[in-house]
Design an enzyme around this catalytic site. Structure first.
Site, mmCIF file in Angstrom:
data_model
loop_
_atom_site.group_PDB
_atom_site.id
_atom_site.type_symbol
_atom_site.label_atom_id
_atom_site.label_comp_id
_atom_site.label_asym_id
_atom_site.label_seq_id
_atom_site.Cartn_x
_atom_site.Cartn_y
_atom_site.Cartn_z
ATOM 1 N N ARG A 1 -3.890 -6.465 3.170
ATOM 2 C CA ARG A 1 -4.250 -6.634 4.567
ATOM 3 C C ARG A 1 -3.543 -7.852 5.140
ATOM 4 O O ARG A 1 -3.439 -8.886 4.474
ATOM 5 C CB ARG A 1 -5.776 -6.785 4.681
ATOM 6 C CG ARG A 1 -6.302 -6.539 6.088
ATOM 7 C CD ARG A 1 -7.789 -6.154 6.064
ATOM 8 N NE ARG A 1 -8.633 -7.236 5.611
ATOM 9 C CZ ARG A 1 -9.707 -7.677 6.295
ATOM 10 N NH1 ARG A 1 -10.054 -7.118 7.431
ATOM 11 N NH2 ARG A 1 -10.433 -8.658 5.823
ATOM 12 N N SER B 1 -4.683 -12.116 -5.584
ATOM 13 C CA SER B 1 -5.811 -11.859 -6.505
ATOM 14 C C SER B 1 -5.358 -11.523 -7.918
ATOM 15 O O SER B 1 -5.729 -10.482 -8.478
ATOM 16 C CB SER B 1 -6.677 -10.724 -5.946
ATOM 17 O OG SER B 1 -7.013 -10.995 -4.605
ATOM 18 N N ASP C 1 -8.650 -14.161 -4.443
ATOM 19 C CA ASP C 1 -9.580 -13.432 -3.566
ATOM 20 C C ASP C 1 -11.017 -13.918 -3.749
ATOM 21 O O ASP C 1 -11.819 -13.903 -2.819
ATOM 22 C CB ASP C 1 -9.501 -11.924 -3.799
ATOM 23 C CG ASP C 1 -9.758 -11.526 -5.245
ATOM 24 O OD1 ASP C 1 -9.721 -12.400 -6.129
ATOM 25 O OD2 ASP C 1 -9.984 -10.325 -5.506
#
Length: 865
Positions: free
Chosen positions: A473, A534, A588
């Site tokens: 994103r 992440s 993340d």
């Protein structure tokens, strides 16, 4: 009981005891298991002493046990373990096949100290007193159930039974999930209606005659068993007697006779009533029966007595028919059928002794339930054979249950197991924080250089990039005085790019960022960017992170050992994109903590349970040996997915976990803990368990399942979907020890079967329930392991701060945590148990870790200013 009740595969020797009105019948039944021959039966009847029916309960069960001992001695039975089925024809509250509490006696029995007690246990104790230690009572059933099963053994499946004897009762097969009082929700279950009690609440008052009222008042249980007193053979003679008394008082019968004898209870037996209604010599039998009472009946008297007997017996048959019609209609509607074709097993003195009874029964049933076609199958051998079949099926089902439990046992963790895992996690955390021991720790405890959470004074416009899986994103985050506003777009990373070169991967990411900035009209601005990355990294500064290893299916070359921020900057240069200012790179988990920390200042832990799993928390700087400085706190990215890579979790790694691990791109290392917990692997664990159950003939009838052999065919989302269906509204507010009852339409069942059907798996009801149990076991273990890890974290934080109690918030994200209906419940419940001195609040991150990355950038910019 499963829907294979009528199976012909049952085999072996079984013992059956029937408690009857005036005797005890014992049977030795040998089931051959060939499906063709009838069972071999030896039986013996023991007459019951008259005083036992109204004596002590202990004496009754002692007598039954003595009958068993004498019977076994008489046939020279072997001393190996003998399962016993007990036919007990009284109202019981039955919670299992081998547990039944007597509700009330009937049929003339009134033994003391039995009502409210488990009759199975009473019989088992009496059998032990006879030193029959090899005899186990494994199933108790009503005589009606035994009748249904006996009639089923003729090769015609029987789903309803009716007994019209001293008393009366019926039973029928229903889907277990419709039986709300039952603990079991799988398969079909025989419902014993106990319809003899129908009318005890006054609903039959309109059809009760004065004669019925008199019979009831003179009975041993006035006001109870009202329907049975209209139908059972124990009472029909008495009803006729009261009618004769009334007519004699009106001078309509026995004129000139002394009718005082009719005031004596039980002078007219039901057997005599049945003989009187016979067409051929009923008149003569009526005359003999009346004369035996000292009456002088005329021919007209005998004719009228015959009419009265016929009316009483016909009413009993019609009432039974009304009850059967109600059962048939219920079964037809619950199965959503236009027409129901069904077999009914029938037994009892009234049905066997009077053909007219059966004719009325059938004709009235057809009249009241015209959409149902019932065939009455008379029981040729009482209830004994059926009781043997129920007992045999119970043994087989119990054996299958043991096999399932044995197979799933390694995945069911005890409290001691979880405490051990908690202690191991704590040990690995300490090793990971130590300067000298860090390299040998499976939990790397990586410093993030994030030194604080948002304080509310942050302002500005920031870009964020959230890369953690196959989708990533790009966001623009505007932090203002009145809150945060965001705009974002999701981009896909093709598998070829994930597993290609590092240059191609980061070029693709830059292209997506440029596309987003163009759409948001941000190409002319240079905004601070927070990068959520992440994957396990060694962070050397807030904007410098060296990739340690890929996870979650990524394997892009030329990246491991490189600074991912530098790789991003180099890709921007290749694409001639100068509007990029990376100020912070975070995991993340850290992004999630920061995102939730904006809303709750107590949020000092971040947790991800999605495709992968990880956690971070605020550690005291004095404990972080890998970074200089003693003051304040720093967020530590635990990278706990690798917990166990050093072998410390091998004891809880099951055969199925190893099968899954062997097929991963990082077999035997990197993410051992993650492979027990995260969404990327749970579906595969379930698939391997299902294959093992099929191999053991415990699932899908042991038929080959080619599609189930395909890797990743059973997706983790199926676990969530299947448990949502059982949870009803999907909010996770059910307690799994309570039966979960579906609506009568079986919607949840059909949807689970549809999921399995897409995998070309033809699932029965029992198959669906077993698949659900496997899913539940795997997901519950994942939640419990996650809780054990968190327990180590919160307890360390509490001890660090010298607190008797710690109150802390966990910011949490990830599809498994959010989408699975019960995961969060299991996690929180287990955490409360393992860390009782910590009050832990869970706050879902609704905006993902991208918002958190922007906030890290905002805090960094604030600090720089």
């Amino acid at each position: 009981l499963p829907d294979t009740l009528c199976s012909s595969v049952e085999k072996g020797d079984l013992l059956v005891v029937e408690l009857c009105q005036s005797h005890v019948r014992t049977l030795w039944v040998t089931l051959l298991g060939d499906g063709n021959q009838s069972p071999q039966v030896m039986d013996k009847i023991f007459d019951m002493p008259g005083n036992i029916m109204q004596g002590k309960g202990e004496a009754l069960f002692d007598f039954v046990a003595q009958c068993v001992r004498q019977f076994l001695a008489g046939i020279g039975a072997p001393q190996h373990r003998l399962p016993l089925g007990f036919v007990f024809p009284f109202s019981c509250r039955q919670t299992r096949l081998d547990k039944a509490e007597l509700i009330s006696w009937s049929k003339g029995f009134s033994c003391s100290d039995v009502e409210g007690k488990d009759v199975v246990q009473l019989l088992q104790s009496a059998i032990k007193k006879q030193k029959l230690y090899h005899v186990d009572v494994v199933a108790l059933m009503n005589d009606t159930v035994g009748t249904m099963m006996t009639c089923s053994m003729a090769g015609k499946p029987c789903e309803v039974a009716l007994v019209v004897d001293t008393g009366t009762n019926s039973c029928f097969m229903a889907k277990a999930q419709q039986v709300e009082m039952a603990e079991e929700t799988s398969g079909e279950m025989c419902v014993n209606t106990e319809w003899g009690c129908f009318g005890d609440d006054g609903t039959l008052s309109d059809i009760l005659t004065p004669y019925d009222q008199h019979v009831d008042q003179e009975s041993s249980n006035p006001g109870e068993k009202r329907f049975e007193k209209l139908v059972g053979s124990l009472y029909l003679g008495e009803i006729v007697r009261h009618v004769l008394m009334a007519l004699a008082a009106e001078k309509a019968l026995f004129i000139g006779s002394n009718v005082a004898v009719l005031g004596t209870k039980d002078v007219l037996k039901t057997q005599q009533v049945l003989e009187i209604i016979d067409n051929e010599d009923g008149m003569a039998k009526a005359s003999r029966a009346l004369e035996a009472l000292g009456l002088r009946p005329s021919e007209r008297d005998c004719c009228r007595v015959q009419q009265i007997c016929r009316a009483v017996v016909s009413r009993a048959a019609a009432l039974c028919a009304a009850g059967l019609a109600a059962i048939f209609s219920h079964m037809r509607q619950s199965r959503e059928l236009e027409h129901l074709v069904i077999n009914v097993g029938v037994d009892g003195e009234l049905y066997r002794g009077h053909t007219r009874f059966g004719e009325i029964l059938q004709s009235v049933t057809r009249l009241l339930a015209p959409e149902c076609m019932a065939t009455l199958l008379p029981s040729v051998d009482g209830t004994g054979r059926g009781a043997a079949m129920v007992t045999a099926v119970a043994l087989r089902v119990a054996a299958q249950r043991r096999e399932v439990d044995q197979l799933l046992a390694p995945l069911r963790l005890s409290r001691a197991d979880l405490q051990h895992i908690q202690a191991l996690m704590r040990r690995e955390m300490e090793l990971g924080l130590g300067r000298e021991s860090n390299a040998n720790a499976s939990v790397r405890m990586l410093p993030t250089y994030v030194r604080g959470t948002p304080d509310g004074t942050e302002r500005g416009e920031f870009l964020a990039l959230d890369l953690g899986g196959t989708n990533f994103r790009v966001l623009v985050v505007r932090v203002e005085q009145d809150g945060i506003r965001m705009a974002s777009e999701i981009y896909v990373i093709p598998t070829a790019v994930m597993q290609g070169t590092g240059e191609a991967l980061f070029d693709h990411i830059i292209e997506c960022i440029m596309d987003f900035q163009l759409k948001q009209n941000l190409m002319k601005q240079v905004l601070p960017l927070g990068f959520t990355f992440s994957f396990p990294c060694q962070q050397l500064g807030l904007d410098k992170a060296v990739l340690l290893s890929w996870t979650k299916g990524f394997s892009a070359s030329g990246c491991v050992g490189q600074d991912v921020v530098q790789l991003l900057r180099e890709a921007a240069q290749r694409k001639q994109h100068s509007g990029l200012k990376v100020v912070a790179v975070v995991n993340d988990t850290v992004g999630t903590m920061m995102s939730c920390g904006y809303d709750d200042p107590k949020c000092e832990i971040g947790l991800i349970v999605g495709t992968g799993t990880n956690a971070c928390y605020m550690e005291e700087m004095q404990n972080v040996g890998t970074v200089e400085g003693e003051q304040g706190r720093m967020c530590i990215n635990m990278e706990w997915g690798a917990f166990g890579d050093n072998g410390c979790l091998d004891d809880i790694f099951t055969h199925f976990d190893r099968l899954v691990d062997e097929k991963t791109i990082n077999a035997g290392k990197q993410s051992r803990f993650e492979k027990l917990i995260s969404g990327m692997y749970l579906g595969e664990i379930v698939r391997h368990i299902l294959l093992a159950l099929v191999e053991k003939q415990l699932l899908f009838r042991g038929k080959p399942c080619p599609k189930l052999q395909t890797r990743d065919i059973f997706q983790t989302k199926f676990l969530s979907t299947i448990e949502i269906l059982w949870d009803g509204d999907g909010d996770g507010d059910v307690v799994l020890t309570v039966p979960l009852v579906w609506g009568s339409d079986g919607l949840a069942l059909r949807q689970v079967q549809a999921i399995l059907q897409d995998l070309e798996l033809q699932a029965s009801f029992e198959d669906s329930v077993l698949v659900r149990e496997v899913c539940q076991t795997v997901s519950q273990r994942a939640a419990q392991l996650c809780a054990a890890g968190l327990a180590a974290v919160v307890e360390k934080m509490r001890e660090n701060r010298g607190l008797a109690r710690l109150a802390v918030t966990v910011g949490v994200d990830g599809t498994l945590y959010k989408m699975h209906p019960l995961f969060s419940q299991h996690l929180q419940q287990t955490l409360r148990d393992l860390a009782p001195n910590c009050t832990v609040t869970f706050l879902r991150s609704e905006d993902g870790s991208g918002k958190g990355a922007a906030l890290v950038a905002a805090v960094a910019c604030r600090a720089a200013e």
